[in-house]
Design a protein around this motif. Structure first.
Motif, PDB file in Angstrom:
ATOM      1  N   ARG A  59      -5.834  21.586   5.921  1.00 36.40           N
ATOM      2  CA  ARG A  59      -4.884  20.573   6.402  1.00 36.40           C
ATOM      3  C   ARG A  59      -5.411  19.423   5.298  1.00 36.40           C
ATOM      4  O   ARG A  59      -4.374  17.963   5.816  1.00 36.40           O
ATOM      5  CB  ARG A  59      -5.529  20.334   8.069  1.00 36.40           C
ATOM      6  N   GLU A  84     -28.075  15.926  -2.486  1.00 32.58           N
ATOM      7  CA  GLU A  84     -27.053  15.053  -2.767  1.00 32.58           C
ATOM      8  C   GLU A  84     -26.306  14.395  -3.733  1.00 32.58           C
ATOM      9  O   GLU A  84     -25.655  14.663  -4.405  1.00 32.58           O
ATOM     10  CB  GLU A  84     -25.784  16.249  -1.314  1.00 32.58           C
ATOM     11  N   GLY A 112     -14.314   9.542   3.513  1.00 29.08           N
ATOM     12  CA  GLY A 112     -15.844   9.041   2.384  1.00 29.08           C
ATOM     13  C   GLY A 112     -15.562   9.581   0.783  1.00 29.08           C
ATOM     14  O   GLY A 112     -15.190   8.867   0.396  1.00 29.08           O
ATOM     15  N   LYS A 131      -3.698   9.995   5.753  1.00 26.52           N
ATOM     16  CA  LYS A 131      -4.983   8.706   5.935  1.00 26.52           C
ATOM     17  C   LYS A 131      -6.183   9.166   5.030  1.00 26.52           C
ATOM     18  O   LYS A 131      -6.344   8.945   4.810  1.00 26.52           O
ATOM     19  CB  LYS A 131      -5.729   9.081   7.127  1.00 26.52           C
ATOM     20  N   ALA A 135     -14.862   5.451   5.175  1.00 24.97           N
ATOM     21  CA  ALA A 135     -15.672   6.272   6.591  1.00 24.97           C
ATOM     22  C   ALA A 135     -17.169   5.781   6.307  1.00 24.97           C
ATOM     23  O   ALA A 135     -18.008   6.463   7.691  1.00 24.97           O
ATOM     24  CB  ALA A 135     -15.765   7.784   5.961  1.00 24.97           C
TER      25      ALA A 135
HETATM   26  C1  LIG Z   1     -10.650  10.641   9.185  1.00 22.73           C
HETATM   27  C2  LIG Z   1     -10.396  11.906   9.094  1.00 22.73           C
HETATM   28  C3  LIG Z   1     -11.154  12.653   7.719  1.00 22.73           C
HETATM   29  C4  LIG Z   1      -9.540  12.918   9.978  1.00 22.73           C
HETATM   30  O1  LIG Z   1      -9.568  12.511  11.237  1.00 22.73           O
HETATM   31  P1  LIG Z   1      -8.298  13.259  12.017  1.00 22.73           P
HETATM   32  O2  LIG Z   1      -6.955  14.554  11.295  1.00 22.73           O
HETATM   33  O3  LIG Z   1      -7.515  13.090  13.010  1.00 22.73           O
HETATM   34  O4  LIG Z   1      -9.332  14.752  12.310  1.00 22.73           O
HETATM   35  P2  LIG Z   1     -10.019  14.691  13.175  1.00 22.73           P
HETATM   36  O5  LIG Z   1      -9.557  15.517  14.631  1.00 22.73           O
HETATM   37  O6  LIG Z   1     -10.947  13.905  13.839  1.00 22.73           O
HETATM   38  O7  LIG Z   1     -11.340  16.259  12.273  1.00 22.73           O
HETATM   39  C5  LIG Z   1     -10.801  17.821  12.584  1.00 22.73           C
HETATM   40  C6  LIG Z   1     -12.196  18.313  12.394  1.00 22.73           C
HETATM   41  O8  LIG Z   1     -12.457  17.982  11.212  1.00 22.73           O
HETATM   42  C7  LIG Z   1     -14.384  17.987  11.908  1.00 22.73           C
HETATM   43  N1  LIG Z   1     -15.085  17.141  10.722  1.00 22.73           N
HETATM   44  C8  LIG Z   1     -14.301  15.266  10.448  1.00 22.73           C
HETATM   45  N2  LIG Z   1     -14.550  15.143   9.364  1.00 22.73           N
HETATM   46  C9  LIG Z   1     -15.868  15.808   9.560  1.00 22.73           C
HETATM   47  C10 LIG Z   1     -17.043  15.767   8.417  1.00 22.73           C
HETATM   48  N3  LIG Z   1     -16.975  14.654   7.871  1.00 22.73           N
HETATM   49  N4  LIG Z   1     -18.075  16.755   8.620  1.00 22.73           N
HETATM   50  C11 LIG Z   1     -17.570  17.649   9.152  1.00 22.73           C
HETATM   51  N5  LIG Z   1     -16.751  17.976   9.732  1.00 22.73           N
HETATM   52  C12 LIG Z   1     -16.261  16.825   9.946  1.00 22.73           C
HETATM   53  C13 LIG Z   1     -14.370  17.498  13.419  1.00 22.73           C
HETATM   54  O9  LIG Z   1     -15.175  17.060  13.946  1.00 22.73           O
HETATM   55  C14 LIG Z   1     -12.673  17.791  14.179  1.00 22.73           C
HETATM   56  O10 LIG Z   1     -13.708  19.530  14.331  1.00 22.73           O
HETATM   57  P3  LIG Z   1     -12.726  19.998  15.405  1.00 22.73           P
HETATM   58  O11 LIG Z   1     -11.319  20.701  15.420  1.00 22.73           O
HETATM   59  O12 LIG Z   1     -13.664  21.033  15.322  1.00 22.73           O
HETATM   60  O13 LIG Z   1     -13.171  19.647  16.469  1.00 22.73           O
HETATM   61  C15 LIG Z   1     -11.366  11.976  10.791  1.00 22.73           C
HETATM   62  O14 LIG Z   1     -12.323  12.902  11.166  1.00 22.73           O
HETATM   63  C16 LIG Z   1     -13.483  11.198  10.359  1.00 22.73           C
HETATM   64  O15 LIG Z   1     -13.019  10.342  10.274  1.00 22.73           O
HETATM   65  N6  LIG Z   1     -13.866  12.118  10.095  1.00 22.73           N
HETATM   66  C17 LIG Z   1     -15.337  11.309   9.480  1.00 22.73           C
HETATM   67  C18 LIG Z   1     -15.596  11.265   7.950  1.00 22.73           C
HETATM   68  C19 LIG Z   1     -16.534  10.957   7.340  1.00 22.73           C
HETATM   69  O16 LIG Z   1     -18.077  10.002   8.331  1.00 22.73           O
HETATM   70  N7  LIG Z   1     -16.889  11.511   6.128  1.00 22.73           N
HETATM   71  C20 LIG Z   1     -18.496  11.563   5.740  1.00 22.73           C
HETATM   72  C21 LIG Z   1     -19.032  10.612   5.564  1.00 22.73           C
HETATM   73  S1  LIG Z   1     -20.625  10.465   4.191  1.00 22.73           S
HETATM   74  C22 LIG Z   1     -19.667  11.155   2.940  1.00 22.73           C
HETATM   75  O17 LIG Z   1     -18.701  11.399   2.403  1.00 22.73           O
HETATM   76  C23 LIG Z   1     -21.061  11.184   1.940  1.00 22.73           C
HETATM   77  C24 LIG Z   1     -21.902  11.975   1.641  1.00 22.73           C
HETATM   78  C25 LIG Z   1     -22.689  12.752   1.062  1.00 22.73           C
HETATM   79  C26 LIG Z   1     -24.106  12.998   0.985  1.00 22.73           C
HETATM   80  C27 LIG Z   1     -25.167  13.015   1.809  1.00 22.73           C
HETATM   81  C28 LIG Z   1     -24.723  12.529   2.927  1.00 22.73           C
HETATM   82  C29 LIG Z   1     -23.405  11.524   3.788  1.00 22.73           C
HETATM   83  O18 LIG Z   1     -22.790  11.153   2.938  1.00 22.73           O
END
Ligand SMILES: CC(C)(COP(=O)(O)OP(=O)(O)OC[C@H]1O[C@@H](n2cnc3c(N)ncnc32)[C@H](O)[C@@H]1OP(=O)(O)O)[C@@H](O)C(=O)NCCC(=O)NCCSC(=O)/C=C1/CC=CC=CO1
Length: 262
Positions: A59, A84, A112, A131, A135
């Motif tokens: 997805r 990492e 992110g 999208k 992040a």
């Molecule tokens: C914008 C989103 C990515 C997607 O939004 P949407 O389409 O509405 O989907 P959701 O319902 O929010 O999410 C679907 C499921 O995916 C899970 N999920 C989403 N993001 C993550 C994640 N980063 N890690 C694990 N799981 C994730 C979410 O919980 C849902 O699960 P369920 O279906 O079981 O409920 C939106 O999801 C979003 O903004 N996510 C967070 C993005 C984020 O913060 N990313 C991390 C940033 S930090 C980074 O990228 C890198 C590092 C590197 C190393 C170490 C430490 C830190 O950062």
């Protein structure tokens, strides 16, 4: 996470890297990043590759760093981040400077570190409705995967700051208007279009492309005079390649050039 979380396939001069953890939304966990770095080093070493496609199964292209892994790390979180990002610090520049064009196909969400990775490609194609979200500040972080360098260069400083500070979601149409992506296509056409572009690049003037990439990366860090000197060196190098001679002769003969990557 198994080795299968990232798949590398090679067909002739085209390589494809697939982020293959759809159940984890292609989260960039420590182990995924380690495997990805190894795969990128592999395609760099392989002298037969002339174009690369990066894509994500499922997805979303990638939701960025794995928040479940971060939560599970507890007091070891800063060690996890360090481990990492030490790999990321080598991987992103290596990926951005691969000596052939890199196409990236994205769908669903690009967040992110996933956004940094996608921006380090050369030609970004998005499925309609994708999208884009920086992040990091949502988790109290500042940025990683090169996003602080790559995003302002793609969309300009103020838009990058807006995305990074407000964490707002940029849709695919806005991303196209901003120059964050090169093309938006219907979801069902994404893979075909990305593969078509990758094959097209793989039959192009590989040395010319590699030189153009080196020049663009260097130009971000040097002035006009240095840029002109580097261009002259790349032009000199390219003028000795078979592809350049072929292109010149093809133009004069009014035929389509046949590039061989030599
Ligand atoms: C914008 C989103 C990515 C997607 O939004 P949407 O389409 O509405 O989907 P959701 O319902 O929010 O999410 C679907 C499921 O995916 C899970 N999920 C989403 N993001 C993550 C994640 N980063 N890690 C694990 N799981 C994730 C979410 O919980 C849902 O699960 P369920 O279906 O079981 O409920 C939106 O999801 C979003 O903004 N996510 C967070 C993005 C984020 O913060 N990313 C991390 C940033 S930090 C980074 O990228 C890198 C590092 C590197 C190393 C170490 C430490 C830190 O950062």
């Amino acid at each position: 996470m198994s080795e299968n979380s990232v798949i590398l396939e090679k067909h002739g001069a085209v390589a494809t890297i697939t982020l293959n953890a759809p159940q984890k939304k292609n989260a960039l966990s420590t182990s995924v990043v380690n495997v990805l770095a190894g795969v990128i080093a592999d395609v760099e070493r392989d002298g037969s590759i002339r174009a690369l496609l990066l894509r994500g199964e499922g997805r979303m292209f990638s939701c960025g760093g794995d928040i479940d892994e971060m939560a599970a790390a507890g007091e070891a979180l800063s060690t996890l981040v360090d481990d990492e990002l030490r790999v990321v610090e080598r991987m992103i520049p290596q990926f951005a400077s691969l000596p052939f064009p890199v196409v990236c196909a994205v769908q669903g969400a690009v967040a992110g570190g996933g956004l940094g990775l996608a921006l380090a490609s050369d030609y970004l194609i998005a499925a309609s409705g994708t999208k884009f979200v920086a992040a990091h500040t949502g988790l109290g972080y500042a940025g990683d995967f090169g996003i602080s360098w790559l995003l302002p260069r793609a969309v300009g400083g103020r838009r990058a700051r807006d995305m990074i500070l407000t964490n707002r979601v940029v849709g695919s149409d806005e991303a196209l208007a901003w120059g964050l992506v090169e093309k938006v296509v219907p979801g069902e056409s994404l893979l075909d279009e990305a593969q078509r572009m990758t094959v097209q690049f793989s039959t192009g003037p590989t040395h010319g492309y590699a030189g153009a990439k080196r020049l663009q990366l260097a130009a971000f860090e040097s002035g006009l005079v240095t840029s002109l000197r580097l261009e002259a060196a790349e032009m000199n190098r390219a003028s000795k390649t078979t592809d350049s001679l072929e292109a010149v002769h093809a133009f004069v003969a009014k035929r389509v050039p046949q590039f061989t990557g030599r």
